[in-house]
Write a protein that holds these residues in place. Structure first.
Motif, PDB file in Angstrom:
ATOM      1  N   ALA A  63       0.813  -1.215   0.000  1.00 16.32           N
ATOM      2  CA  ALA A  63       0.000   0.000   0.000  1.00 16.32           C
ATOM      3  C   ALA A  63       0.848   1.267   0.000  1.00 16.32           C
ATOM      4  CB  ALA A  63      -0.923   0.008   1.220  1.00 16.32           C
ATOM      5  N   ASN A  64       0.329   2.280  -0.680  1.00 12.85           N
ATOM      6  CA  ASN A  64       0.884   3.635  -0.646  1.00 12.85           C
ATOM      7  C   ASN A  64       2.329   3.702  -1.122  1.00 12.85           C
ATOM      8  OD1 ASN A  64      -1.568   4.658   0.601  1.00 12.85           O
ATOM      9  ND2 ASN A  64      -0.841   3.695   2.479  1.00 12.85           N
ATOM     10  N   LYS A 107      -3.183  -1.817  -2.603  1.00 18.17           N
ATOM     11  CA  LYS A 107      -4.084  -0.686  -2.387  1.00 18.17           C
ATOM     12  C   LYS A 107      -3.356   0.654  -2.395  1.00 18.17           C
ATOM     13  CE  LYS A 107      -7.692   0.773   0.936  1.00 18.17           C
ATOM     14  NZ  LYS A 107      -8.827   0.710  -0.014  1.00 18.17           N
ATOM     15  N   ASN A 108      -3.929   1.622  -3.098  1.00 11.66           N
ATOM     16  CA  ASN A 108      -3.479   3.019  -3.053  1.00 11.66           C
ATOM     17  C   ASN A 108      -2.027   3.194  -3.496  1.00 11.66           C
ATOM     18  OD1 ASN A 108      -6.009   3.589  -2.056  1.00 11.66           O
ATOM     19  ND2 ASN A 108      -5.345   3.891   0.052  1.00 11.66           N
ATOM     20  N   GLY A 139      -8.062   0.938  -5.512  1.00  9.82           N
ATOM     21  CA  GLY A 139      -7.667   2.338  -5.369  1.00  9.82           C
ATOM     22  C   GLY A 139      -6.268   2.656  -5.824  1.00  9.82           C
ATOM     23  N   ASN A 140      -5.804   2.010  -6.892  1.00 10.59           N
ATOM     24  CA  ASN A 140      -4.464   2.266  -7.412  1.00 10.59           C
ATOM     25  C   ASN A 140      -4.524   3.166  -8.644  1.00 10.59           C
ATOM     26  OD1 ASN A 140      -2.828   0.156  -5.736  1.00 10.59           O
ATOM     27  ND2 ASN A 140      -4.595  -0.961  -6.512  1.00 10.59           N
ATOM     28  N   ASN A 178      -9.948   1.632  -9.275  1.00 12.09           N
ATOM     29  CA  ASN A 178      -8.648   1.966  -9.849  1.00 12.09           C
ATOM     30  C   ASN A 178      -8.798   2.957 -10.994  1.00 12.09           C
ATOM     31  OD1 ASN A 178      -6.896  -0.166  -8.406  1.00 12.09           O
ATOM     32  ND2 ASN A 178      -8.577  -1.375  -9.256  1.00 12.09           N
TER      33      ASN A 178
END
Length: 768
Positions: free
Chosen positions: A225-226, A249-250, A272-273, A299
């Motif tokens: 993530a992130n 994610k993200n 959420g990418n 996404n």
């Protein structure tokens, strides 16, 4: 004076508190002191590695901290502790943290640089590597596979680190699940900057791999993530998920030539990418789906032009009753609430179908199992230039439900719509130079499938509960993202931003000056040759980016020993040769890589030049790799061998350059290996090798070619031979094209030179 007193008081109070709690900070400056400090460490201790350079340092960080009092191994000053030479770090125990180390100028003596274990039984749990950098820490040979960070145990973390430059085989980061102590691990890979991983020329170049095919039935529960993935081009898979229940994610995938791939294993959430391309490069990919139960939601795909395996959403065909290491059928997958902007053919189904190759492949390799019980719903597609094929069926998508999907296709009719609803949309600037549609489709009813109520937030984290709509981003004003602000990711003390500098031009008039200036020049500089003949007896070493040019076709006459090159192409060496006559003594080479220790890439561009009287015009040895090799407006004549890139014979899908381009060149009296570019091994996930030969003339060549073929490009997937003249070449075939791949020829003039033949299905050795 008062402020100084307060500072001293705070420091003293902190010291007393540390003593009271039994916490100590120990400064060490060599391996013996470090080992003693580790051996004697207690919960809460901080072992501080003094600033400096440490070579050949094999660290075993073993201890048992607690959640409140981890044991820390940290740099005295983050970024000023350099780990070099043959060094490695192994961690085992509980609640251990490593902070601020910089691995560079060397390689690991082990199968990993950093490992969360010290033996098969002794693993790390609840431990962290953070604020560290691993840069160009490559093994000496490309085929010496290793890993840079290898996870074992449970609840471990790689965070806020910068990792870039891996050129040898093996994933950059891998999560291993061998043994019960590493299953259901809940590892975290968060807030990192994965910098450029250059093209590798074959498989085994993932940035992150989660498990292996043989542990693909095991739950991993890893979180990625992130993170920022910048130019991660190692191979077609950036992230290869091979276990169950992972969350991706993200993350931001920026100009990365590959995809997030659910390669094995099931129930991965990709949520959420951001996938950001440039609208030009057709290698930038999205998400490739294999296996069961994945959710691909929220996404954004922006100017992603990847095709087939690298298409924005690629849903593959599977192999009936597939073994663990192949391709399982896609079932029970959800692709919902995604947004696509100027991304070519975003939905592709039956990717990888190879029924037509049944004659040359075993039955166990035939991918004929189409996706079942798959929902593609509530997605938004916007094309500023219309796309007639937003949905491509390589095989029938009869097991897919389409609902609630809309498209603004700028008036272009759609050949295969599957119920796409046409709308006229406007774009909203959301920052980072990205504009997306966020409104204009509120009247489209959202499809509600099983468990869809759990998709309760959009890409930006805004609640869907009150005002849900299709697409990744809910209608909202004042969105101002800064996705490419690199200070948000990676180590706090490191930046990969390099200020561009103007190249210096060094003018030389004789061979002595040429040799001297080549050594003195900085990377990016230009060596300008005055008119004349430059007699060279030793190889000119190219170990940086350099241009050698002249205004009047100055001549470099190389009289060095047999089987040595005029230009020795070494790691980091990128040579541009312009307007030069390069002449050999018939026994030596014009250009060659090193025979061994090519631990980093080279590059070669030859323009407006003449190459003659060499044994080889170009000799590239095994385990050497160049991202691009280009010959343009250049003649190659009276050479025993031409351009030879055929030593990667391990048949594991490897090859010596990603792009070989021959444009407007003349080949005359080149006796064999005129163009020899080889990639062996059948593996659909290795889709490279790119050969372009155009506007060129081949005359009286290949008289000694044993296979009676002028152009050899066995196994290269992408071949384009166009607008060339082939005259009086004593061969049976100019070329044998691989019809099942992207091999084409057009507008060629063939005179007394055999023929160009297409074989639909070439027999290839399986890599498994």
């Amino acid at each position: 004076m008062k402020s100084n007193f307060l500072i001293l008081l705070l420091v003293f109070t902190s010291f007393l508190q540390s003593c009271k709690e039994g916490v100590s900070s120990v400064l060490v400056s060599n391996i013996n002191e470090l080992n003693d400090a580790i051996k004697n460490s207690e919960p809460g201790d901080n072992i501080v590695l003094a600033n400096g350079t440490y070579k050949d340092l094999e660290i075993k960080f073993v201890g048992d901290g607690t959640e409140d009092k981890p044991i820390t191994l940290s740099a005295e000053t983050a970024g000023e502790v350099f780990i070099e030479g043959t060094s490695s770090l192994e961690i085992s125990g509980n609640y251990l943290e490593v902070d601020g180390l910089f691995f560079r100028n060397g390689h690991s003596p082990k199968t990993n640089v950093i490992a969360f274990r010290t033996s098969k039984k002794d693993v790390a749990n609840y431990s962290k590597v953070t604020n560290c950098v691993i840069l160009d820490y490559n093994n000496l040979e490309r085929d010496q596979d290793n890993l840079w960070v290898q996870f074992y145990g449970k609840h471990n973390e790689l965070s806020n680190s910068y990792i870039a430059g891996k050129t040898n085989g093996g994933p950059t980061v891998r999560v291993d699940l061998k043994g019960n102590q590493s299953i259901r691990n809940y590892h975290k890979i968060v807030n990192n900057h994965f910098g450029p991983r250059p093209r590798k020329g074959g498989a085994r170049g993932e940035t992150i791999q989660l498990g292996s095919s043989f542990t693909s039935m095991s739950p991993s529960n890893t979180l990625i993530a992130n993170n920022l993935f910048e130019e991660c081009n190692g191979e077609v898979e950036i992230i290869s998920s091979k276990t169950n229940f992972n969350i991706i994610k993200n993350n931001v995938f920026y100009k990365s030539e590959g995809s997030v791939v659910t390669r094995h294993g099931n129930y991965v959430t990709v949520d959420g990418n951001y996938f950001i391309g440039d609208g030009v490069n057709d290698q930038y990919g999205g998400i490739r789906i294999i296996n069961t139960g994945h959710w691909v939601i929220n996404n954004l795909f922006y100017k992603i032009k990847g095709k087939n395996f690298r298409s924005p959403i690629a849903i593959m065909n599977g192999i009936p009753k597939s073994p663990l290491n192949r391709y399982n059928q896609v079932t029970d997958v959800v692709v919902a609430y995604n947004t696509f902007v100027d991304s070519d053919s975003p939905f592709q189904f039956g990717v990888g179908t190879n029924i037509a190759q049944a004659d040359v492949l075993p039955k166990s390799e035939i991918r004929s199992a189409r996706p079942l019980r798959t929902e593609v719903v509530n997605n938004v597609v916007y094309n500023s230039v219309g796309d007639a094929n937003p949905i491509i069926e390589h095989d029938k998508a009869d097991g897919v439900t389409f609902a609630g999907n809309i498209i603004d296709n700028n008036g272009v009719a759609i050949a295969n719509s599957h119920g796409l609803i046409s709308k006229e949309l406007t774009l909203t600037d959301i920052g980072t130079g990205i504009s997306v549609p966020t409104a204009g489709f509120g009247d489209v009813e959202t499809y509600s499938g099983f468990d869809f109520e759990t998709i309760n937030k959009d890409l930006l984290g805004k609640s869907r509960d009150d005002s849900n709509q299709i697409g990744a981003i809910l209608n909202s004003g004042n969105i101002n993202l800064d996705l490419l602000d690199k200070s948000k990711y990676g180590a706090t003390w490191y930046s990969n931003v390099v200020e561009a500098k103007e190249p210096n031009t060094h003018t030389v008039s004789n061979a002595t000056e040429l040799v001297a200036k080549l050594k003195e020049a900085a990377s990016g500089d230009v060596i300008d040759l005055n008119p004349g003949i430059y007699q060279i007896s030793n190889s000119l070493v190219i170990n940086k980016s350099i241009t050698v040019q002249s205004k009047g076709k100055s001549e470099i006459a190389y009289n060095g020993a047999a089987n040595t090159p005029a230009f020795s192409l070494q790691p980091y060496g990128k040579l541009t040769l312009k307007n030069i006559k390069l002449k050999g003594n018939s026994t030596n080479y014009a250009f060659a890589s090193l025979k061994e220790n090519m631990f980093n890439h080279f590059g070669l561009e030859v323009v407006d030049s003449e190459i003659s009287n060499f044994n080889y015009a170009l000799k590239v040895y095994k385990q050497s790799f160049s991202e691009e090799i280009t010959f343009k407006n250049t003649s190659i004549s009276n050479c025993e061998n031409g351009i030879e890139l055929s030593e990667e014979t391990n048949d594991r899908g490897d090859y010596n350059t990603e792009y070989l381009t021959i444009d407007n060149c003349q080949f005359t009296n080149v006796k064999q290996n005129v163009v020899d570019y080889y990639r062996g091994g059948y593996d659909e996930s290795t889709i490279g090798g790119n050969l372009l030969i155009k506007n060129s003339i081949f005359t009286n060549c290949a008289s000694k070619e044993k296979n009676r073929r002028l152009l050899n490009h066995n196994g290269i997937h992408n071949v384009n031979i166009t607008k060339n003249i082939f005259k009086n070449n004593k061969v049976q075939f100019v070329s044998i094209l691989w019809g099942a791949k992207n091999n084409v020829e057009s507008e060629n003039n063939i005179v007394n030179s055999g023929q160009i033949k297409t074989e639909e299905n070439l027999v290839q050795k399986l890599m498994y």
